[in-house]
Scaffold this motif. Structure first.
Motif, PDB file in Angstrom:
ATOM      1  N   SER A   1       3.015  11.632  -4.592  1.00 19.22           N
ATOM      2  CA  SER A   1       3.418  10.229  -4.773  1.00 19.22           C
ATOM      3  C   SER A   1       2.219   9.293  -4.633  1.00 19.22           C
ATOM      4  CB  SER A   1       4.539   9.848  -3.805  1.00 19.22           C
ATOM      5  OG  SER A   1       4.102   9.921  -2.464  1.00 19.22           O
TER       6      SER A   1
ATOM      7  N   THR B   1       4.557   7.688   6.012  1.00 22.73           N
ATOM      8  CA  THR B   1       3.971   8.899   5.446  1.00 22.73           C
ATOM      9  C   THR B   1       4.426   9.075   3.999  1.00 22.73           C
ATOM     10  OG1 THR B   1       3.969   9.910   7.634  1.00 22.73           O
ATOM     11  CG2 THR B   1       3.778  11.393   5.768  1.00 22.73           C
ATOM     12  N   VAL B   2       3.485   9.460   3.140  1.00 27.95           N
ATOM     13  CA  VAL B   2       3.782   9.732   1.725  1.00 27.95           C
ATOM     14  C   VAL B   2       3.225  11.113   1.388  1.00 27.95           C
ATOM     15  CG1 VAL B   2       3.723   7.287   1.076  1.00 27.95           C
ATOM     16  CG2 VAL B   2       1.641   8.656   0.888  1.00 27.95           C
ATOM     17  N   THR B   3       3.625  11.633   0.249  1.00 25.05           N
ATOM     18  CA  THR B   3       3.072  12.915  -0.195  1.00 25.05           C
ATOM     19  C   THR B   3       1.849  12.663  -1.065  1.00 25.05           C
ATOM     20  OG1 THR B   3       4.395  13.016  -2.203  1.00 25.05           O
ATOM     21  CG2 THR B   3       5.353  13.997  -0.194  1.00 25.05           C
TER      22      THR B   3
ATOM     23  N   GLN C   1       0.466  22.154   1.822  1.00 25.63           N
ATOM     24  CA  GLN C   1       1.705  22.164   1.048  1.00 25.63           C
ATOM     25  C   GLN C   1       1.512  21.640  -0.368  1.00 25.63           C
ATOM     26  OE1 GLN C   1       1.907  20.635   4.375  1.00 25.63           O
ATOM     27  NE2 GLN C   1       2.313  22.709   5.070  1.00 25.63           N
TER      28      GLN C   1
ATOM     29  N   GLU D   1       2.936  18.316  -2.008  1.00 25.05           N
ATOM     30  CA  GLU D   1       3.901  17.876  -0.995  1.00 25.05           C
ATOM     31  C   GLU D   1       3.241  17.639   0.369  1.00 25.05           C
ATOM     32  OE1 GLU D   1       7.088  17.011  -1.633  1.00 25.05           O
ATOM     33  OE2 GLU D   1       6.465  17.367  -3.709  1.00 25.05           O
ATOM     34  N   THR D   2       1.934  17.852   0.460  1.00 22.59           N
ATOM     35  CA  THR D   2       1.197  17.586   1.694  1.00 22.59           C
ATOM     36  C   THR D   2       1.360  16.121   2.060  1.00 22.59           C
ATOM     37  OG1 THR D   2      -0.413  19.308   1.150  1.00 22.59           O
ATOM     38  CG2 THR D   2      -1.103  17.641   2.764  1.00 22.59           C
ATOM     39  N   GLU D   3       1.622  15.865   3.318  1.00 23.22           N
ATOM     40  CA  GLU D   3       1.852  14.496   3.775  1.00 23.22           C
ATOM     41  C   GLU D   3       0.548  13.797   4.141  1.00 23.22           C
ATOM     42  OE1 GLU D   3       4.775  14.723   6.890  1.00 23.22           O
ATOM     43  OE2 GLU D   3       6.393  14.881   5.423  1.00 23.22           O
ATOM     44  N   VAL D   4       0.525  12.497   3.828  1.00 20.69           N
ATOM     45  CA  VAL D   4      -0.614  11.642   4.132  1.00 20.69           C
ATOM     46  C   VAL D   4      -0.076  10.436   4.886  1.00 20.69           C
ATOM     47  CG1 VAL D   4      -2.576  10.378   3.190  1.00 20.69           C
ATOM     48  CG2 VAL D   4      -1.665  12.342   1.939  1.00 20.69           C
ATOM     49  N   SER D   5      -0.718  10.100   5.989  1.00 19.11           N
ATOM     50  CA  SER D   5      -0.278   8.979   6.810  1.00 19.11           C
ATOM     51  C   SER D   5      -1.090   7.728   6.510  1.00 19.11           C
ATOM     52  CB  SER D   5      -0.438   9.326   8.293  1.00 19.11           C
ATOM     53  OG  SER D   5       0.340  10.445   8.616  1.00 19.11           O
TER      54      SER D   5
END
Length: 95
Positions: free
Chosen positions: A34, A29-31, A74, A77-81
């Motif tokens: 990033s 998982t990344v933001t 977020q 900062e929202t996470e992406v898989s």
């Protein structure tokens, strides 16, 4: 692991070498922040079109992860898989 895809609208594609989809490898998982750093590294003009000098998303740029606009989650900062698709939409103004 599958890549993460960033889908660009036609108006931004010239800033990404004409590509409609940019991909980034993901070991986990990344933001969103990033991810944008990764996919715009070779396209600095695209990066400046998406984010302002403070690194915040520009007002007229909307980014969706799993159908949800990141400002309602977020933000950067929202996470992406891995395997997910991120959609970039640039607002259009008119009158």
């Amino acid at each position: 692991m599958p890549d993460i895809s960033v889908v660009l609208p036609s108006i931004l594609q010239p800033l990404a070498g004409g590509q409609s989809i940019l991909t980034a490898p993901a070991d986990g998982t990344v933001t969103v922040g990033s991810l944008l750093d990764s996919v715009t590294g070779d396209y600095p003009v695209l990066g400046r079109r998406l984010r302002d000098e403070t690194g915040a998303l520009r007002r007229y740029v909307n980014i969706y992860v799993a159908g949800d606009e990141v400002r309602r989650l977020q933000g950067l900062e929202t996470e992406v898989s891995p395997g997910q698709e991120v959609l970039v939409i640039q607002s259009v103004a008119g009158g």
